[in-house]
Structure formats: C-alpha cells, structure tokens
Motif scaffolding. Sequence first.
Motif, short mmCIF file in Angstrom:
data_model
loop_
_atom_site.label_atom_id
_atom_site.label_comp_id
_atom_site.label_asym_id
_atom_site.label_seq_id
_atom_site.Cartn_x
_atom_site.Cartn_y
_atom_site.Cartn_z
N ALA A 246 71.37 6.21 69.74
CA ALA A 246 70.87 5.17 70.65
C ALA A 246 72.30 4.69 71.62
CB ALA A 246 70.55 4.05 69.62
N LYS A 247 73.16 4.75 71.12
CA LYS A 247 74.42 4.47 71.83
C LYS A 247 74.66 5.14 73.35
CE LYS A 247 78.18 1.71 72.78
NZ LYS A 247 78.49 2.25 74.13
N GLY A 248 74.43 6.57 72.90
CA GLY A 248 74.32 7.49 74.09
C GLY A 248 73.35 7.03 75.21
N LEU A 249 72.09 6.72 74.70
CA LEU A 249 71.13 6.52 75.64
C LEU A 249 71.53 5.03 76.33
CD1 LEU A 249 68.16 7.40 73.13
CD2 LEU A 249 68.64 8.39 75.21
N ILE A 250 71.90 3.95 75.61
CA ILE A 250 72.31 2.93 76.19
C ILE A 250 73.38 3.34 77.00
CG2 ILE A 250 73.64 0.91 75.90
CD1 ILE A 250 72.31 0.75 73.04
N ASP A 251 74.26 3.92 77.04
CA ASP A 251 75.23 4.37 78.16
C ASP A 251 74.76 4.93 79.31
OD1 ASP A 251 77.34 3.34 76.39
OD2 ASP A 251 77.85 5.30 75.65
N GLU A 252 73.83 5.82 79.13
CA GLU A 252 72.87 6.27 80.23
C GLU A 252 72.40 5.40 81.07
OE1 GLU A 252 70.46 9.96 79.89
OE2 GLU A 252 71.01 10.01 77.99
N VAL A 253 71.86 4.25 80.63
CA VAL A 253 71.29 3.15 81.31
C VAL A 253 72.38 2.24 82.10
CG1 VAL A 253 69.74 1.05 81.33
CG2 VAL A 253 69.44 3.11 79.61
N ARG A 254 73.51 2.26 81.33
CA ARG A 254 74.65 1.37 82.01
C ARG A 254 75.21 2.42 83.28
NH1 ARG A 254 75.02 -3.50 80.93
NH2 ARG A 254 75.22 -4.19 78.65
N THR A 255 74.94 3.68 83.35
CA THR A 255 75.58 4.50 84.29
C THR A 255 74.47 4.20 85.59
OG1 THR A 255 76.27 6.20 82.79
CG2 THR A 255 75.78 6.89 85.14
N ILE A 256 73.09 4.18 85.30
CA ILE A 256 72.00 3.81 86.31
C ILE A 256 72.28 2.58 86.77
CG2 ILE A 256 69.46 3.25 86.73
CD1 ILE A 256 69.22 5.48 84.43
N LEU A 257 72.69 1.39 86.08
CA LEU A 257 72.91 0.21 86.32
C LEU A 257 74.29 -0.01 87.35
CD1 LEU A 257 71.85 -1.77 83.34
CD2 LEU A 257 70.64 -1.68 85.26
N ALA A 258 74.93 0.82 87.06
CA ALA A 258 76.08 0.74 87.90
C ALA A 258 75.82 1.12 89.52
CB ALA A 258 77.21 1.89 87.50
N ASP A 259 74.63 1.57 89.67
CA ASP A 259 74.38 2.13 91.05
C ASP A 259 73.02 1.16 91.70
OD1 ASP A 259 76.26 4.08 91.51
OD2 ASP A 259 75.04 5.36 90.45
N TYR A 260 72.58 0.71 90.80
CA TYR A 260 71.21 0.02 91.01
C TYR A 260 71.00 -1.36 90.41
CZ TYR A 260 69.40 4.66 92.60
OH TYR A 260 69.46 5.75 93.16
N GLN A 261 70.94 -2.34 90.96
CA GLN A 261 70.74 -3.73 90.57
C GLN A 261 69.31 -4.01 89.96
OE1 GLN A 261 72.02 -6.85 93.36
NE2 GLN A 261 71.30 -8.56 92.03
N MET A 262 69.30 -4.16 88.59
CA MET A 262 67.84 -4.42 88.12
C MET A 262 68.21 -5.38 86.83
SD MET A 262 66.28 -0.80 87.85
CE MET A 262 67.86 0.05 87.46
N THR A 263 67.98 -6.85 87.19
CA THR A 263 68.23 -7.85 86.40
C THR A 263 67.76 -7.87 85.09
OG1 THR A 263 68.72 -9.41 88.31
CG2 THR A 263 68.49 -10.38 86.18
N ASP A 264 66.51 -7.49 85.13
CA ASP A 264 65.65 -7.40 83.62
C ASP A 264 66.16 -6.23 82.94
OD1 ASP A 264 64.84 -5.70 85.82
OD2 ASP A 264 62.93 -5.39 85.13
N ILE A 265 66.47 -5.19 83.57
CA ILE A 265 66.85 -3.85 82.52
C ILE A 265 68.32 -4.21 82.00
CG2 ILE A 265 67.64 -1.57 82.79
CD1 ILE A 265 64.53 -1.94 83.17
N ALA A 266 69.19 -4.98 83.07
CA ALA A 266 70.57 -5.41 82.51
C ALA A 266 70.36 -6.32 81.27
CB ALA A 266 71.29 -5.89 83.54
N MET A 267 69.54 -7.15 81.14
CA MET A 267 69.19 -7.89 80.19
C MET A 267 68.77 -7.45 78.89
SD MET A 267 67.22 -11.04 82.05
CE MET A 267 66.59 -11.65 80.44
N ARG A 268 67.80 -6.39 79.32
CA ARG A 268 67.66 -5.54 78.09
C ARG A 268 68.78 -4.81 77.40
NH1 ARG A 268 62.49 -1.34 78.48
NH2 ARG A 268 62.12 -0.98 76.16
N VAL A 269 69.33 -4.34 78.30
CA VAL A 269 70.63 -3.11 77.82
C VAL A 269 71.42 -4.20 77.02
CG1 VAL A 269 72.55 -2.00 78.54
CG2 VAL A 269 70.24 -1.58 79.48
N ASP A 270 71.93 -5.22 77.34
CA ASP A 270 72.43 -6.22 76.87
C ASP A 270 72.31 -6.70 75.43
OD1 ASP A 270 74.57 -6.55 79.03
OD2 ASP A 270 73.57 -8.22 79.67
N PHE A 271 70.86 -6.83 75.31
CA PHE A 271 70.24 -7.10 74.09
C PHE A 271 70.35 -5.68 73.05
CE2 PHE A 271 66.39 -7.15 70.99
CZ PHE A 271 66.73 -8.30 70.59
N LEU A 272 69.91 -4.71 73.59
CA LEU A 272 69.94 -3.51 72.64
C LEU A 272 71.64 -3.32 72.06
CD1 LEU A 272 67.95 -0.92 74.93
CD2 LEU A 272 67.48 -1.84 72.44
#
Length: 465
Positions: A246-272
């Motif tokens: 699960a942590k590895g998957l979360i880190d993958e999303v963080r990598t995507i968010l480093a290049d793309y601004q997606m507020t709703d996804i960022a909130m979801r990742v913070d919650f996860l």
Amino acid sequence: MRRIIIALFFIIGIQLLYGQSEIDSMMIMEKLSYADQIEITKPDSAYILYREVLEESKEIDNDVLVGRAYLNLGYFKKSKGELDSTFIFFNQASQYADSSADTLLMGKINYAEGATYTLKGDFGEAHKKYESAYFYFKMTKINQAFMIYVLEAMGINLSSYRQYEKSLDYYRRAIIQAHEIRDTYSLASLNYHISLSMDKLDSLRKSDFHLAEALKYAKQNGLKRIEANVLCTQAEYHIKQDNALAKGLIDEVRTILADYQMTDIAMRVDFLESYYHHENGNYDQAISKAIDSKNGLALYQDKKFESQIYEGLYKSYKASGNRDESLHYLELFQAINDSLQMHEKNEELLFLQEKFESDRKDADLREQQLIINNQKNQRSLLVGIGALLLSLAALLIWNLIQRSQKNRKLAKQESELQKQKILQLEKEQKILSMASMIEGQEAERSRIAKDLHDGLGGLLSSVKA
C-alpha cells in the motif's frame, strides 16, 4: 462609373473583413487548443488563456467560441471546488450555445452541469442534465465518444444512489461502444468505475480484473488522473492486508502529483497516508496527514470524504489518548454522517419519485402509441377492405364488359349466320326457279318437237299419197 467603383470597393472591403474574421477565429481556436493541452499541468496559465479567448471571441462576435471559453472557465472553477462560480460560467456558456444553435456545445454543457450536480450531491438534477446531454449528442450523430461519456456519467450517478446493478448496465453499454471505436481513454475510465461497482457488489475478483484493465489503459495513454485514482483504490484495498505494498502504491501517486496538480487526488493521498500511519501506530503522523487532507476540503467539497476524514481523526485521536479531540471529531463525524444518510434517503426518494413519474409518462406514451397504432391499423384495414371492394367491383365490371362484348360478338356471328342462311336459301330458291324454268322450257320444246314431228309426219304421208 463612380457608383460602380464605390460598389467594387465595398465588395472588396466586405471580403477582406470576412477573411480577417476567419483568420481571427482560427488564431483563437489555436489558443483555446493550447490552453486545453496545458490545463492539467499549468491550470492557472490555462485559466488566463481562457480569459483571453473569451474577450477575443466577443470582439469578433463568435458565439460558439465564447460558449466554449465559458465552458472551460467553468471546468477550471469546478477543479478548484468553486461550484457556485462553476454554474455561473456554465449558464453563460449555455446562453451562447443557444444563440449559435450548436447542439454539440449544448451537449457538452449539459454533461458538465450534470457532473457538477453529481459533485454537489444533487443526483436527481444531475440525471436530468445527463439525459439532456445524451439527447443533444445523439442529435449531432458525429461523435460516439460523447455518448459514451454520458452513459458513463449516468452510471456514476446511479452508483451514488447505490444502484450498482443499474450503474453496471450503463457502464456495459458504454464499454461496448468504446470497444467499437477503440476509445482507450473511455476504456480506462469505464473499467475503473466498473471495478468500484463490482467491489460494492462483493464481486472482488471481477473488481480486481477491471482495476487492472483500467491501469493498463491509463498507462498506455498517459491518463495520469485515472492512473492516480486506480493506484489510490489499490492502496485502499491493500492497506490492511499488505501495508508495505500500500505504501509503495501511495508513493507512486506522490510521484505523479509531483508533475501534475490534482487537488482532489492530493487530498485522497493525504488521507491514505493518514490511514497507513494509523495502522502502523504512528498516530501523530496519522493526525497530521488527516488534517492536511481536511484543509483541502475548503477547495474541494465532498461530504462523504469529509465524513471519512472526521472518522479517521476520531480514531487516531482516540488511539493517541486525546479524549477531547476524539469526542470533538466523533460529534462532527456523526453529524455529517447523519446528514449524509438523510440526504441520500431524500435523494433516493426523489430519484424513485422521478423514476416513477418517468415510468408513468413512458406508460402513458406507450398507451397513446398503442392507440395511435390501433387507429393506424384500423385505417389500414378500412383502406384494405375498400381496396378489396374496389378490386372486386372492377373485376365484376370487367367480367360484365367481357360478357357483354362476348354476347355482342355472338349476336353478330349469329346475325352473319342468319344472313348467310338467307343468302343460301335465296340461292337455292333461284336454283330451283331456274331448274323449274329449264324443265318447263324442255317440256315446251318436247311438245313443239312432237307437234312438228306429228305435223311433218302427216304432211309427208299426204305427199306420198
């Protein structure tokens, strides 16, 4: 001569003006296209370009481009969670689409409004907008992809009512069409939403299969938002069973968010991440991430997600021993959860009422159609009977004419026969008359001959004597 020259200059001026307007429209469309391309990576820059497109389109009185600019401005406000501003822009777009009679643009606007109503939690109004969008897209008959988007949106809307089986019906209709036109973007999104509905119906193996399909199509086409959503969903599934995965998957999303601004996804990742830390006993970090996620609610309104955050904060504060904060968030969680349940029940009731009205209208329409069909059938039957009677009458008249002609022919033939008989009788009578005459003449000749013979005989006898 002067009038001719003035007229020529006027015509040339009109042509130049028209040509310049076309050039301006093309340049604005290029700018609009570029703004669409950078919308995800540079949303603020895209917003500035949309504003420029709006003003320039108004200057050349191009209602279609003005409508498109307002539509994109509305999408920008929607991404920021400013739903009131979103509806204002969409209403402006709708007015210009109406004035230009652009059915494709009207379909896009109704689709966008439906998605915004879904986000707002007004699922009944969302369903109406989606139906309108489907109607407009069906009218255009030029792009099947838009109809796929609407079917998918209607499925999402139904899943919000917990009508998961019905939502799957819409998804399946859409996915068949997506395969037909090889729309891999839609295949990614549809497989993702099918997996969510399958999960709610406890079809976990099917859910995993569609989730993997969604990730495959998303990576093939560079659809980072769908990819991030799929990775978040997979992290949610694995966070209890396999914490490290699960942590590895979360880190993958963080990598995507480093290049793309997606507020709703960022909130979801913070919650996860908050959930991950809570499961690992790091309650302070769990609380910190949950609060980061909560701060995003001001920009992105989602009551269900808000209730999950409050529930997480309640559990983390409780586990850390902070009783006061724990009770505070428990009250917030219960209040919003009760409100959501009430809202969902009201929405479900409203949906059922609308469905009942819709079904009743459909039944009335079917009954009216049945009456119309019966009337048509009766008219067709009467026309058929009339045609049959006319045919019979025509046949009877034809027979009578034929018989009359035959009788006339027979009468004519009989008359000819009678004439021939009369002629024959006349001939026979003439022959008989001639025969009698000849016979009389022969008898007369015989008598004369006898008289001559007797006379000559006596004369000769006297001479001899």
